[in-house]
Design a protein around this motif. Sequence first.
Motif, PDB file in Angstrom:
ATOM      1  N   ALA A 101      38.347  60.506  41.399  1.00 36.70           N
ATOM      2  CA  ALA A 101      38.319  60.855  42.790  1.00 36.70           C
ATOM      3  C   ALA A 101      39.050  59.650  43.585  1.00 36.70           C
ATOM      4  O   ALA A 101      39.797  59.740  44.353  1.00 36.70           O
ATOM      5  CB  ALA A 101      37.079  61.054  43.516  1.00 36.70           C
ATOM      6  N   LEU A 102      38.563  58.455  43.402  1.00 36.44           N
ATOM      7  CA  LEU A 102      39.203  57.110  43.937  1.00 36.44           C
ATOM      8  C   LEU A 102      40.824  57.010  43.523  1.00 36.44           C
ATOM      9  O   LEU A 102      41.648  57.004  44.556  1.00 36.44           O
ATOM     10  CB  LEU A 102      38.592  55.955  43.313  1.00 36.44           C
ATOM     11  N   LEU A 103      40.902  57.269  42.534  1.00 40.76           N
ATOM     12  CA  LEU A 103      42.361  57.362  41.900  1.00 40.76           C
ATOM     13  C   LEU A 103      43.399  58.288  42.732  1.00 40.76           C
ATOM     14  O   LEU A 103      44.281  58.173  43.355  1.00 40.76           O
ATOM     15  CB  LEU A 103      42.561  57.582  40.515  1.00 40.76           C
ATOM     16  N   GLN A 104      42.849  59.626  42.795  1.00 43.28           N
ATOM     17  CA  GLN A 104      43.508  60.562  43.464  1.00 43.28           C
ATOM     18  C   GLN A 104      43.660  60.304  45.020  1.00 43.28           C
ATOM     19  O   GLN A 104      44.613  60.494  45.666  1.00 43.28           O
ATOM     20  CB  GLN A 104      42.567  62.044  43.460  1.00 43.28           C
ATOM     21  N   LEU A 105      42.606  60.030  45.627  1.00 44.76           N
ATOM     22  CA  LEU A 105      42.756  59.577  47.043  1.00 44.76           C
ATOM     23  C   LEU A 105      43.725  58.371  47.193  1.00 44.76           C
ATOM     24  O   LEU A 105      44.545  58.456  48.156  1.00 44.76           O
ATOM     25  CB  LEU A 105      41.432  59.274  47.654  1.00 44.76           C
ATOM     26  N   SER A 106      43.683  57.309  46.330  1.00 45.01           N
ATOM     27  CA  SER A 106      44.772  56.425  46.590  1.00 45.01           C
ATOM     28  C   SER A 106      46.268  56.904  46.322  1.00 45.01           C
ATOM     29  O   SER A 106      47.244  56.247  47.012  1.00 45.01           O
ATOM     30  CB  SER A 106      44.341  55.386  45.528  1.00 45.01           C
ATOM     31  N   ALA A 107      46.415  57.824  45.374  1.00 45.55           N
ATOM     32  CA  ALA A 107      47.695  58.241  45.196  1.00 45.55           C
ATOM     33  C   ALA A 107      48.194  59.113  46.502  1.00 45.55           C
ATOM     34  O   ALA A 107      49.218  58.895  46.911  1.00 45.55           O
ATOM     35  CB  ALA A 107      47.742  59.309  43.815  1.00 45.55           C
ATOM     36  N   TYR A 108      47.215  59.623  47.183  1.00 41.65           N
ATOM     37  CA  TYR A 108      47.535  60.526  48.613  1.00 41.65           C
ATOM     38  C   TYR A 108      47.942  59.514  49.572  1.00 41.65           C
ATOM     39  O   TYR A 108      49.039  59.622  50.093  1.00 41.65           O
ATOM     40  CB  TYR A 108      46.337  61.133  48.820  1.00 41.65           C
ATOM     41  N   ALA A 109      47.137  58.122  49.547  1.00 43.12           N
ATOM     42  CA  ALA A 109      47.352  57.365  50.548  1.00 43.12           C
ATOM     43  C   ALA A 109      48.681  56.517  50.289  1.00 43.12           C
ATOM     44  O   ALA A 109      49.443  56.400  51.216  1.00 43.12           O
ATOM     45  CB  ALA A 109      46.133  56.301  50.420  1.00 43.12           C
ATOM     46  N   VAL A 110      49.065  56.259  48.877  1.00 43.01           N
ATOM     47  CA  VAL A 110      50.330  55.939  48.546  1.00 43.01           C
ATOM     48  C   VAL A 110      51.501  56.667  49.201  1.00 43.01           C
ATOM     49  O   VAL A 110      52.700  56.337  49.898  1.00 43.01           O
ATOM     50  CB  VAL A 110      50.585  55.549  47.146  1.00 43.01           C
ATOM     51  N   CYS A 111      51.381  57.984  49.112  1.00 39.62           N
ATOM     52  CA  CYS A 111      52.353  59.122  49.536  1.00 39.62           C
ATOM     53  C   CYS A 111      52.517  58.873  51.000  1.00 39.62           C
ATOM     54  O   CYS A 111      53.554  58.701  51.607  1.00 39.62           O
ATOM     55  CB  CYS A 111      51.863  60.390  49.295  1.00 39.62           C
ATOM     56  N   LEU A 112      51.467  58.846  51.526  1.00 39.95           N
ATOM     57  CA  LEU A 112      51.270  59.078  53.013  1.00 39.95           C
ATOM     58  C   LEU A 112      52.007  57.693  53.800  1.00 39.95           C
ATOM     59  O   LEU A 112      52.665  57.705  54.600  1.00 39.95           O
ATOM     60  CB  LEU A 112      49.658  58.932  53.499  1.00 39.95           C
ATOM     61  N   GLU A 113      51.725  56.418  53.273  1.00 38.64           N
ATOM     62  CA  GLU A 113      52.258  55.434  53.770  1.00 38.64           C
ATOM     63  C   GLU A 113      53.832  55.283  53.553  1.00 38.64           C
ATOM     64  O   GLU A 113      54.558  54.912  54.368  1.00 38.64           O
ATOM     65  CB  GLU A 113      51.582  54.070  53.436  1.00 38.64           C
ATOM     66  N   GLU A 114      54.119  56.080  52.451  1.00 41.87           N
ATOM     67  CA  GLU A 114      55.655  55.982  52.352  1.00 41.87           C
ATOM     68  C   GLU A 114      56.285  56.987  53.279  1.00 41.87           C
ATOM     69  O   GLU A 114      57.427  56.497  53.644  1.00 41.87           O
ATOM     70  CB  GLU A 114      55.887  56.450  50.729  1.00 41.87           C
ATOM     71  N   MET A 115      55.622  57.896  53.571  1.00 42.80           N
ATOM     72  CA  MET A 115      56.314  59.038  54.448  1.00 42.80           C
ATOM     73  C   MET A 115      56.386  58.690  55.895  1.00 42.80           C
ATOM     74  O   MET A 115      57.281  58.850  56.648  1.00 42.80           O
ATOM     75  CB  MET A 115      55.458  60.428  54.142  1.00 42.80           C
ATOM     76  N   GLU A 116      55.111  57.792  56.306  1.00 45.48           N
ATOM     77  CA  GLU A 116      54.880  57.467  57.638  1.00 45.48           C
ATOM     78  C   GLU A 116      55.532  56.184  57.855  1.00 45.48           C
ATOM     79  O   GLU A 116      55.681  55.862  59.049  1.00 45.48           O
ATOM     80  CB  GLU A 116      53.601  57.487  57.894  1.00 45.48           C
ATOM     81  N   GLY A 117      55.993  55.384  56.941  1.00 41.74           N
ATOM     82  CA  GLY A 117      56.399  54.022  56.788  1.00 41.74           C
ATOM     83  C   GLY A 117      55.374  53.043  57.570  1.00 41.74           C
ATOM     84  O   GLY A 117      55.927  52.191  58.335  1.00 41.74           O
ATOM     85  N   LYS A 118      54.015  53.292  57.412  1.00 44.65           N
ATOM     86  CA  LYS A 118      53.319  52.568  58.014  1.00 44.65           C
ATOM     87  C   LYS A 118      52.105  52.380  56.767  1.00 44.65           C
ATOM     88  O   LYS A 118      51.606  53.243  56.119  1.00 44.65           O
ATOM     89  CB  LYS A 118      52.449  53.290  59.238  1.00 44.65           C
TER      90      LYS A 118
END
Length: 200
Positions: A115-132
Amino acid sequence: MMSSWSFKMNAEIPINMFRQFAFCPRVVFFRELKHINPVYPLWVEQGTEKHEKRNATLKKKLPKILRYLNGKLDVEVPVRSNFGFFGVLDGVIRTEEELIPIEFKSSTSKPGKSALLQLSAYAVCLEEMEGKEVKRSFLLYGDRVKVWEIHLSKDLRKMVRETYQNINEVMSTPILPYVATSPTKCVQCEYLNYCNDRNI
Ligand code: SF4
Protein backbone atom coordinates in the motif's frame (compact mmCIF):
# COMPACT_ATOMS: atom_id res chain seq x y z
CA MET A 1 13.69 17.88 -4.26
CA MET A 2 11.55 16.42 -7.03
CA SER A 3 12.87 13.25 -8.63
CA SER A 4 14.78 13.27 -11.90
CA TRP A 5 14.58 9.89 -13.57
CA SER A 6 16.96 8.87 -16.27
CA PHE A 7 15.94 5.33 -17.22
CA LYS A 8 14.35 4.27 -20.47
CA MET A 9 10.56 4.57 -20.80
CA ASN A 10 8.75 1.27 -21.16
CA ALA A 11 5.20 -0.07 -21.07
CA GLU A 12 2.19 1.78 -19.67
CA ILE A 13 1.57 0.29 -16.25
CA PRO A 14 -1.49 0.80 -14.03
CA ILE A 15 -0.41 1.69 -10.52
CA ASN A 16 -2.46 -1.05 -8.87
CA MET A 17 0.08 -3.42 -10.44
CA PHE A 18 2.69 -2.00 -8.04
CA ARG A 19 0.68 -3.40 -5.18
CA GLN A 20 0.34 -6.81 -6.83
CA PHE A 21 4.06 -6.84 -7.54
CA ALA A 22 4.92 -5.98 -3.95
CA PHE A 23 2.80 -8.92 -2.80
CA CYS A 24 4.54 -11.24 -5.24
CA PRO A 25 6.04 -10.65 -8.73
CA ARG A 26 4.40 -13.87 -9.91
CA VAL A 27 0.97 -12.35 -9.36
CA VAL A 28 1.79 -9.82 -12.10
CA PHE A 29 3.02 -12.66 -14.30
CA PHE A 30 -0.17 -14.74 -13.84
CA ARG A 31 -2.59 -11.84 -14.09
CA GLU A 32 -1.04 -9.69 -16.76
CA LEU A 33 0.89 -12.11 -18.94
CA LYS A 34 -1.16 -15.28 -18.53
CA HIS A 35 -4.50 -13.53 -17.92
CA ILE A 36 -5.40 -15.88 -15.08
CA ASN A 37 -7.78 -14.15 -12.68
CA PRO A 38 -8.74 -15.80 -9.41
CA VAL A 39 -12.34 -15.52 -8.27
CA TYR A 40 -11.47 -13.62 -5.08
CA PRO A 41 -8.21 -11.76 -5.55
CA LEU A 42 -6.45 -10.99 -2.28
CA TRP A 43 -6.23 -7.30 -2.89
CA VAL A 44 -9.97 -6.91 -3.39
CA GLU A 45 -11.23 -6.16 0.05
CA GLN A 46 -14.43 -7.91 1.01
CA GLY A 47 -17.27 -7.11 3.37
CA THR A 48 -19.94 -4.66 2.29
CA GLU A 49 -21.28 -4.13 5.81
CA LYS A 50 -17.87 -3.27 7.17
CA HIS A 51 -17.36 -0.96 4.22
CA GLU A 52 -20.51 1.00 4.99
CA LYS A 53 -19.56 1.42 8.64
CA ARG A 54 -16.10 2.58 7.69
CA ASN A 55 -17.45 5.01 5.08
CA ALA A 56 -19.68 6.60 7.73
CA THR A 57 -16.65 7.12 10.00
CA LEU A 58 -14.67 8.45 7.07
CA LYS A 59 -17.40 11.00 6.31
CA LYS A 60 -17.09 12.33 9.85
CA LYS A 61 -13.32 12.26 10.01
CA LEU A 62 -12.40 13.79 6.66
CA PRO A 63 -13.95 17.23 7.33
CA LYS A 64 -12.00 17.36 10.62
CA ILE A 65 -8.74 16.67 8.79
CA LEU A 66 -9.56 19.29 6.15
CA ARG A 67 -10.40 21.89 8.81
CA TYR A 68 -7.18 21.12 10.69
CA LEU A 69 -5.09 21.56 7.53
CA ASN A 70 -7.22 24.37 6.12
CA GLY A 71 -7.37 22.40 2.90
CA LYS A 72 -9.76 21.37 0.14
CA LEU A 73 -10.31 17.85 -1.10
CA ASP A 74 -10.49 16.60 -4.69
CA VAL A 75 -11.65 13.00 -4.99
CA GLU A 76 -10.87 10.32 -7.57
CA VAL A 77 -8.06 12.21 -9.23
CA PRO A 78 -6.60 10.63 -12.39
CA VAL A 79 -2.81 10.78 -12.36
CA ARG A 80 -0.15 9.80 -14.87
CA SER A 81 3.60 9.92 -15.04
CA ASN A 82 5.48 10.54 -18.27
CA PHE A 83 7.52 7.51 -17.32
CA GLY A 84 4.57 5.26 -18.05
CA PHE A 85 2.48 4.55 -14.99
CA PHE A 86 -0.98 5.84 -14.22
CA GLY A 87 -4.02 5.40 -12.02
CA VAL A 88 -6.81 7.10 -10.10
CA LEU A 89 -5.88 8.46 -6.70
CA ASP A 90 -8.62 8.32 -4.03
CA GLY A 91 -8.08 11.97 -3.14
CA VAL A 92 -5.80 15.00 -3.01
CA ILE A 93 -5.86 17.56 -0.19
CA ARG A 94 -4.82 21.00 -1.43
CA THR A 95 -3.59 23.61 1.02
CA GLU A 96 -1.78 26.91 0.42
CA GLU A 97 1.58 25.17 0.78
CA GLU A 98 0.97 21.52 0.08
CA LEU A 99 -0.46 18.81 -2.10
CA ILE A 100 -1.26 15.74 -0.02
CA PRO A 101 -2.30 12.55 -1.82
CA ILE A 102 -4.63 10.30 0.18
CA GLU A 103 -5.75 6.71 -0.17
CA PHE A 104 -8.47 4.86 1.75
CA LYS A 105 -7.87 1.26 2.84
CA SER A 106 -10.31 -0.89 4.73
CA SER A 107 -7.62 -3.18 6.22
CA THR A 108 -7.90 -3.14 10.00
CA SER A 109 -4.15 -3.39 10.60
CA LYS A 110 -1.65 -0.83 9.41
CA PRO A 111 -1.29 -1.34 5.64
CA GLY A 112 1.96 -2.92 4.50
CA LYS A 113 4.70 -2.21 2.00
CA SER A 114 2.43 -2.78 -0.98
CA ALA A 115 0.00 0.00 0.00
CA LEU A 116 2.91 2.29 0.80
CA LEU A 117 4.43 1.66 -2.59
CA GLN A 118 1.17 2.22 -4.42
CA LEU A 119 0.52 5.53 -2.70
CA SER A 120 4.09 6.65 -3.34
CA ALA A 121 3.70 5.89 -7.06
CA TYR A 122 0.55 8.08 -7.10
CA ALA A 123 2.46 10.81 -5.28
CA VAL A 124 5.31 10.72 -7.82
CA CYS A 125 2.76 11.12 -10.65
CA LEU A 126 1.01 13.96 -8.88
CA GLU A 127 4.12 16.04 -8.30
CA GLU A 128 5.17 15.55 -11.89
CA MET A 129 1.75 16.68 -13.16
CA GLU A 130 1.46 19.65 -10.82
CA GLY A 131 5.15 20.65 -10.90
CA LYS A 132 5.10 20.86 -7.13
CA GLU A 133 6.94 18.74 -4.59
CA VAL A 134 4.83 16.27 -2.62
CA LYS A 135 6.27 15.94 0.86
CA ARG A 136 3.80 13.60 2.51
CA SER A 137 0.78 11.41 1.85
CA PHE A 138 -1.94 10.03 4.08
CA LEU A 139 -3.22 6.47 4.20
CA LEU A 140 -6.58 6.36 5.95
CA TYR A 141 -7.24 2.83 7.08
CA GLY A 142 -9.35 0.55 9.21
CA ASP A 143 -12.88 0.77 10.61
CA ARG A 144 -11.86 3.63 12.87
CA VAL A 145 -10.12 5.41 9.99
CA LYS A 146 -6.68 5.92 11.42
CA VAL A 147 -4.33 8.24 9.56
CA TRP A 148 -0.86 7.03 8.61
CA GLU A 149 1.33 9.89 7.45
CA ILE A 150 3.98 8.84 4.95
CA HIS A 151 6.92 11.03 3.97
CA LEU A 152 7.89 10.71 0.35
CA SER A 153 11.54 9.99 1.06
CA LYS A 154 14.40 9.38 -1.35
CA ASP A 155 14.16 5.69 -0.53
CA LEU A 156 10.47 5.53 -1.37
CA ARG A 157 11.04 7.31 -4.68
CA LYS A 158 13.81 4.82 -5.43
CA MET A 159 11.48 1.95 -4.55
CA VAL A 160 8.84 3.28 -6.99
CA ARG A 161 11.42 3.60 -9.76
CA GLU A 162 12.86 0.14 -9.18
CA THR A 163 9.43 -1.48 -8.96
CA TYR A 164 8.42 0.11 -12.25
CA GLN A 165 11.57 -1.27 -13.89
CA ASN A 166 11.07 -4.69 -12.33
CA ILE A 167 7.44 -4.89 -13.47
CA ASN A 168 8.58 -4.04 -16.98
CA GLU A 169 11.04 -6.91 -16.83
CA VAL A 170 8.37 -9.37 -15.73
CA MET A 171 6.00 -8.09 -18.42
CA SER A 172 8.59 -8.54 -21.16
CA THR A 173 9.83 -12.01 -20.13
CA PRO A 174 7.49 -14.97 -20.76
CA ILE A 175 9.12 -17.06 -18.03
CA LEU A 176 7.75 -17.60 -14.53
CA PRO A 177 9.87 -15.29 -12.36
CA TYR A 178 11.87 -16.83 -9.56
CA VAL A 179 10.71 -15.73 -6.12
CA ALA A 180 11.70 -17.03 -2.71
CA THR A 181 8.96 -18.98 -0.95
CA SER A 182 7.04 -16.93 1.54
CA PRO A 183 4.75 -19.39 3.40
CA THR A 184 2.68 -16.62 4.98
CA LYS A 185 1.88 -15.21 1.56
CA CYS A 186 1.67 -18.46 -0.40
CA VAL A 187 -0.84 -20.16 1.91
CA GLN A 188 -3.31 -17.33 1.40
CA CYS A 189 -2.58 -16.82 -2.32
CA GLU A 190 -5.15 -17.66 -4.98
CA TYR A 191 -2.34 -18.62 -7.35
CA LEU A 192 -0.84 -21.34 -5.17
CA ASN A 193 -2.21 -24.05 -7.50
CA TYR A 194 -0.30 -22.50 -10.39
CA CYS A 195 3.00 -22.35 -8.50
CA ASN A 196 3.98 -26.00 -8.58
CA ASP A 197 7.43 -25.35 -7.14
CA ARG A 198 6.07 -24.30 -3.74
CA ASN A 199 6.46 -26.95 -1.11
CA ILE A 200 3.54 -25.85 1.05
S1 SF4 B 1 1.71 -18.93 -4.34
FE1 SF4 B 1 3.42 -17.82 -3.43
S2 SF4 B 1 4.94 -17.72 -5.07
FE2 SF4 B 1 3.02 -18.28 -6.03
S3 SF4 B 1 2.13 -16.34 -6.69
FE3 SF4 B 1 1.32 -16.76 -4.68
S4 SF4 B 1 2.65 -15.73 -3.25
FE4 SF4 B 1 3.73 -15.85 -5.21
